[in-house]
Design a protein around this motif. Structure first.
Motif, PDB file in Angstrom:
ATOM      1  N   GLY A 269       0.406  -1.096  -0.310  1.00  0.00           N
ATOM      2  CA  GLY A 269      -0.235  -0.328   0.251  1.00  0.00           C
ATOM      3  C   GLY A 269       0.738   1.210   0.112  1.00  0.00           C
ATOM      4  O   GLY A 269       1.940   1.404   0.850  1.00  0.00           O
ATOM      5  N   TYR A 270       0.761   2.376  -0.686  1.00  0.00           N
ATOM      6  CA  TYR A 270       1.451   3.456  -0.643  1.00  0.00           C
ATOM      7  C   TYR A 270      -0.352   4.921  -0.112  1.00  0.00           C
ATOM      8  O   TYR A 270      -1.093   5.286  -0.427  1.00  0.00           O
ATOM      9  N   VAL A 271       0.160   5.064   0.711  1.00  0.00           N
ATOM     10  CA  VAL A 271      -0.837   5.790   1.376  1.00  0.00           C
ATOM     11  C   VAL A 271      -0.399   7.734   1.551  1.00  0.00           C
ATOM     12  O   VAL A 271       0.641   7.669   2.483  1.00  0.00           O
ATOM     13  N   PRO A 272      -0.519   8.473   0.701  1.00  0.00           N
ATOM     14  CA  PRO A 272       0.220   9.970   1.126  1.00  0.00           C
ATOM     15  C   PRO A 272       0.037  10.643   2.485  1.00  0.00           C
ATOM     16  O   PRO A 272      -1.223  10.329   3.347  1.00  0.00           O
ATOM     17  N   PHE A 273       0.934  11.073   3.078  1.00  0.00           N
ATOM     18  CA  PHE A 273       0.779  12.222   4.384  1.00  0.00           C
ATOM     19  C   PHE A 273       0.321  12.742   4.051  1.00  0.00           C
ATOM     20  O   PHE A 273      -0.054  13.750   3.106  1.00  0.00           O
ATOM     21  N   ILE A 274      -1.462  13.088   4.942  1.00  0.00           N
ATOM     22  CA  ILE A 274      -2.399  14.214   4.865  1.00  0.00           C
ATOM     23  C   ILE A 274      -2.683  15.064   6.668  1.00  0.00           C
ATOM     24  O   ILE A 274      -2.708  13.917   7.468  1.00  0.00           O
ATOM     25  N   GLU A 275      -2.355  16.411   6.405  1.00  0.00           N
ATOM     26  CA  GLU A 275      -2.274  16.603   7.872  1.00  0.00           C
ATOM     27  C   GLU A 275      -4.124  16.531   8.179  1.00  0.00           C
ATOM     28  O   GLU A 275      -4.516  17.002   7.700  1.00  0.00           O
ATOM     29  N   GLY A 276      -4.393  16.271   9.553  1.00  0.00           N
ATOM     30  CA  GLY A 276      -5.104  15.881  10.132  1.00  0.00           C
ATOM     31  C   GLY A 276      -5.724  14.969  10.180  1.00  0.00           C
ATOM     32  O   GLY A 276      -5.870  14.262   8.847  1.00  0.00           O
ATOM     33  N   PHE A 277      -6.160  14.013  11.538  1.00  0.00           N
ATOM     34  CA  PHE A 277      -6.156  12.467  11.219  1.00  0.00           C
ATOM     35  C   PHE A 277      -7.577  12.235  10.136  1.00  0.00           C
ATOM     36  O   PHE A 277      -7.550  11.201  10.194  1.00  0.00           O
ATOM     37  N   GLU A 278      -8.659  12.450  10.763  1.00  0.00           N
ATOM     38  CA  GLU A 278     -10.021  12.858  10.280  1.00  0.00           C
ATOM     39  C   GLU A 278      -9.280  12.666   9.076  1.00  0.00           C
ATOM     40  O   GLU A 278     -10.465  11.474   7.854  1.00  0.00           O
ATOM     41  N   ALA A 279      -9.463  12.951   7.744  1.00  0.00           N
ATOM     42  CA  ALA A 279      -9.127  13.079   6.322  1.00  0.00           C
ATOM     43  C   ALA A 279      -8.085  11.899   6.442  1.00  0.00           C
ATOM     44  O   ALA A 279      -8.177  11.493   4.689  1.00  0.00           O
ATOM     45  N   PHE A 280      -7.113  12.186   6.917  1.00  0.00           N
ATOM     46  CA  PHE A 280      -6.131  10.888   6.335  1.00  0.00           C
ATOM     47  C   PHE A 280      -6.712   9.969   6.682  1.00  0.00           C
ATOM     48  O   PHE A 280      -6.775   8.838   6.174  1.00  0.00           O
ATOM     49  N   ASP A 281      -7.066   9.627   7.997  1.00  0.00           N
ATOM     50  CA  ASP A 281      -8.328   8.255   7.837  1.00  0.00           C
ATOM     51  C   ASP A 281      -8.949   7.827   6.956  1.00  0.00           C
ATOM     52  O   ASP A 281      -8.678   6.360   6.929  1.00  0.00           O
ATOM     53  N   ALA A 282      -9.608   8.743   6.661  1.00  0.00           N
ATOM     54  CA  ALA A 282     -10.626   8.645   4.787  1.00  0.00           C
ATOM     55  C   ALA A 282      -9.733   7.792   4.290  1.00  0.00           C
ATOM     56  O   ALA A 282     -10.214   6.925   3.326  1.00  0.00           O
ATOM     57  N   GLU A 283      -9.235   8.658   3.956  1.00  0.00           N
ATOM     58  CA  GLU A 283      -7.844   8.007   2.833  1.00  0.00           C
ATOM     59  C   GLU A 283      -7.271   6.540   2.792  1.00  0.00           C
ATOM     60  O   GLU A 283      -7.115   5.420   1.816  1.00  0.00           O
ATOM     61  N   ALA A 284      -6.931   6.620   4.304  1.00  0.00           N
ATOM     62  CA  ALA A 284      -6.082   5.561   4.736  1.00  0.00           C
ATOM     63  C   ALA A 284      -7.195   4.858   4.483  1.00  0.00           C
ATOM     64  O   ALA A 284      -6.338   3.039   3.852  1.00  0.00           O
ATOM     65  N   LYS A 285      -8.137   4.120   4.681  1.00  0.00           N
ATOM     66  CA  LYS A 285      -9.068   3.086   4.714  1.00  0.00           C
ATOM     67  C   LYS A 285      -9.156   2.959   3.177  1.00  0.00           C
ATOM     68  O   LYS A 285      -9.386   1.454   2.648  1.00  0.00           O
ATOM     69  N   ARG A 286      -9.643   4.211   2.716  1.00  0.00           N
ATOM     70  CA  ARG A 286      -9.499   3.455   1.234  1.00  0.00           C
ATOM     71  C   ARG A 286      -8.613   3.111   0.528  1.00  0.00           C
ATOM     72  O   ARG A 286      -9.539   2.034  -0.068  1.00  0.00           O
ATOM     73  N   LEU A 287      -7.708   3.717   0.763  1.00  0.00           N
ATOM     74  CA  LEU A 287      -6.623   2.749  -0.227  1.00  0.00           C
ATOM     75  C   LEU A 287      -6.057   1.414   0.440  1.00  0.00           C
ATOM     76  O   LEU A 287      -5.799   0.817  -0.682  1.00  0.00           O
ATOM     77  N   ILE A 288      -5.643   1.732   1.763  1.00  0.00           N
ATOM     78  CA  ILE A 288      -6.132  -0.395   2.099  1.00  0.00           C
ATOM     79  C   ILE A 288      -7.026  -1.332   1.815  1.00  0.00           C
ATOM     80  O   ILE A 288      -6.033  -1.818   1.312  1.00  0.00           O
ATOM     81  N   GLU A 289      -8.222  -0.676   1.563  1.00  0.00           N
ATOM     82  CA  GLU A 289      -8.946  -1.313   0.873  1.00  0.00           C
ATOM     83  C   GLU A 289      -8.561  -1.522  -0.354  1.00  0.00           C
ATOM     84  O   GLU A 289      -8.946  -3.678  -0.568  1.00  0.00           O
ATOM     85  N   ILE A 290      -8.941  -0.897  -0.988  1.00  0.00           N
ATOM     86  CA  ILE A 290      -7.743  -1.679  -2.479  1.00  0.00           C
ATOM     87  C   ILE A 290      -7.197  -2.234  -2.694  1.00  0.00           C
ATOM     88  O   ILE A 290      -7.329  -3.353  -3.154  1.00  0.00           O
ATOM     89  N   VAL A 291      -6.012  -2.637  -1.792  1.00  0.00           N
ATOM     90  CA  VAL A 291      -4.654  -3.613  -1.841  1.00  0.00           C
ATOM     91  C   VAL A 291      -5.434  -4.507  -1.452  1.00  0.00           C
ATOM     92  O   VAL A 291      -5.066  -6.203  -1.866  1.00  0.00           O
ATOM     93  N   ALA A 292      -6.250  -4.819  -0.180  1.00  0.00           N
ATOM     94  CA  ALA A 292      -6.529  -6.442   0.351  1.00  0.00           C
ATOM     95  C   ALA A 292      -7.514  -6.575  -0.418  1.00  0.00           C
ATOM     96  O   ALA A 292      -7.289  -8.016  -0.735  1.00  0.00           O
ATOM     97  N   ALA A 293      -8.326  -5.802  -1.150  1.00  0.00           N
ATOM     98  CA  ALA A 293      -9.174  -6.444  -2.698  1.00  0.00           C
ATOM     99  C   ALA A 293      -8.325  -7.277  -3.823  1.00  0.00           C
ATOM    100  O   ALA A 293      -8.742  -7.914  -4.902  1.00  0.00           O
ATOM    101  N   GLY A 294      -7.243  -6.923  -3.696  1.00  0.00           N
ATOM    102  CA  GLY A 294      -6.436  -7.645  -4.881  1.00  0.00           C
ATOM    103  C   GLY A 294      -5.681  -6.448  -5.889  1.00  0.00           C
ATOM    104  O   GLY A 294      -4.759  -6.577  -6.610  1.00  0.00           O
ATOM    105  N   GLY A 295      -5.719  -5.035  -5.313  1.00  0.00           N
ATOM    106  CA  GLY A 295      -5.582  -4.142  -6.069  1.00  0.00           C
ATOM    107  C   GLY A 295      -4.663  -3.481  -5.918  1.00  0.00           C
ATOM    108  O   GLY A 295      -4.423  -2.172  -5.947  1.00  0.00           O
ATOM    109  N   SER A 296      -3.592  -3.942  -5.141  1.00  0.00           N
ATOM    110  CA  SER A 296      -2.688  -3.025  -5.047  1.00  0.00           C
ATOM    111  C   SER A 296      -1.424  -3.199  -6.549  1.00  0.00           C
ATOM    112  O   SER A 296      -1.365  -3.304  -7.049  1.00  0.00           O
ATOM    113  N   LEU A 297      -0.435  -1.789  -6.020  1.00  0.00           N
ATOM    114  CA  LEU A 297       0.582  -1.550  -6.482  1.00  0.00           C
ATOM    115  C   LEU A 297       1.645  -2.888  -5.874  1.00  0.00           C
ATOM    116  O   LEU A 297       1.965  -2.974  -5.014  1.00  0.00           O
ATOM    117  N   ASP A 298       2.836  -2.853  -7.195  1.00  0.00           N
ATOM    118  CA  ASP A 298       4.271  -3.252  -6.653  1.00  0.00           C
ATOM    119  C   ASP A 298       5.262  -2.767  -5.748  1.00  0.00           C
ATOM    120  O   ASP A 298       4.776  -1.834  -5.544  1.00  0.00           O
TER     121      ASP A 298
END
Length: 208
Positions: free
Chosen positions: A98-127
């Motif tokens: 997974g590749y998660v850009p850092f975003i200042e502010g926990f709520e905004a970061f948390d939402a984006e991290a959750k979205r990107l991690i779920e994509i990887v978990a479903a098999g849509g990961s980058l190398d």
């Protein structure tokens, strides 16, 4: 990717940089205990302890300019923003990156991290990164083990990307803590910067 070239003629750490660049083993890892009592209390509000740790690590890295520096040959650059790269278990029983850009502010970061991690978990990961970018920090969670020390496999003395590991949450009668390790290249990072990183991580965890 926004970066700034460091002027070695005016950089206070230029002498240390040149000295440690010649080492065969220039990396060192520091492990300490991090208090996660507040983070565990936030679970009742739906906060993910894992993503809370990701955010605090990102905040710690961005609080210390040296942890955003990378060298390329004899040049040193300072990145404006670091992307967090971690392994993510997939639905098939393997793992992706997974590749998660850092975003200042926990709520905004948390939402984006959750979205990107779920994509990887479903098999849509980058190398895995093959060296084409260095605006990263490598993260590894070891929730099965309350370890006391750890270091990482490294491809060679020119790898200057920081590694962060953290372990099992341990309950001490209502006070929770965990081990966390920061591994760095001594040409870029000294002990004072390591200490500042851990202090910023703790402050961030306490503020989530």
């Amino acid at each position: 990717m926004t970066e700034e070239l460091i002027d070695l003629d005016t950089w206070p750490r230029a002498a240390q940089f040149r000295f440690f660049r010649g080492y065969d083993r220039p990396h060192y890892a520091t492990t300490t205990r991090i208090d996660v009592t507040h983070l565990m209390a936030r679970k009742a509000d739906g906060v993910s302890p894992y993503r809370g740790c990701l955010y605090a690590i990102g905040a710690g890295l961005h609080a210390v300019p040296e942890l955003k520096m990378r060298f390329r040959g004899d040049d040193v650059v300072l990145h404006e923003m670091i992307t967090l790269s971690m392994t993510v278990p997939t639905d098939t029983g393997s793992f992706g990156y997974g590749y998660v850009p850092f975003i200042e502010g926990f709520e905004a970061f948390d939402a984006e991290a959750k979205r990107l991690i779920e994509i990887v978990a479903a098999g849509g990961s980058l190398d895995a990164n093959s060296g084409e970018r260095d605006d990263l920090a490598y993260l590894s969670c070891m929730p099965w083990l309350d370890y006391t020390a750890i270091n990482n496999a490294l491809p060679g003395p020119d790898d200057c990307i920081p590694r962060v590991s953290w372990g099992k949450f341990v309950d001490h009668g209502g006070r929770w803590d965990m081990a966390m390790t920061l591994e760095v290249h001594h040409a870029l990072v000294d002990g004072a910067q390591v200490g500042a990183y851990f202090e910023a991580v703790q402050e961030s965890l306490n503020a989530i």
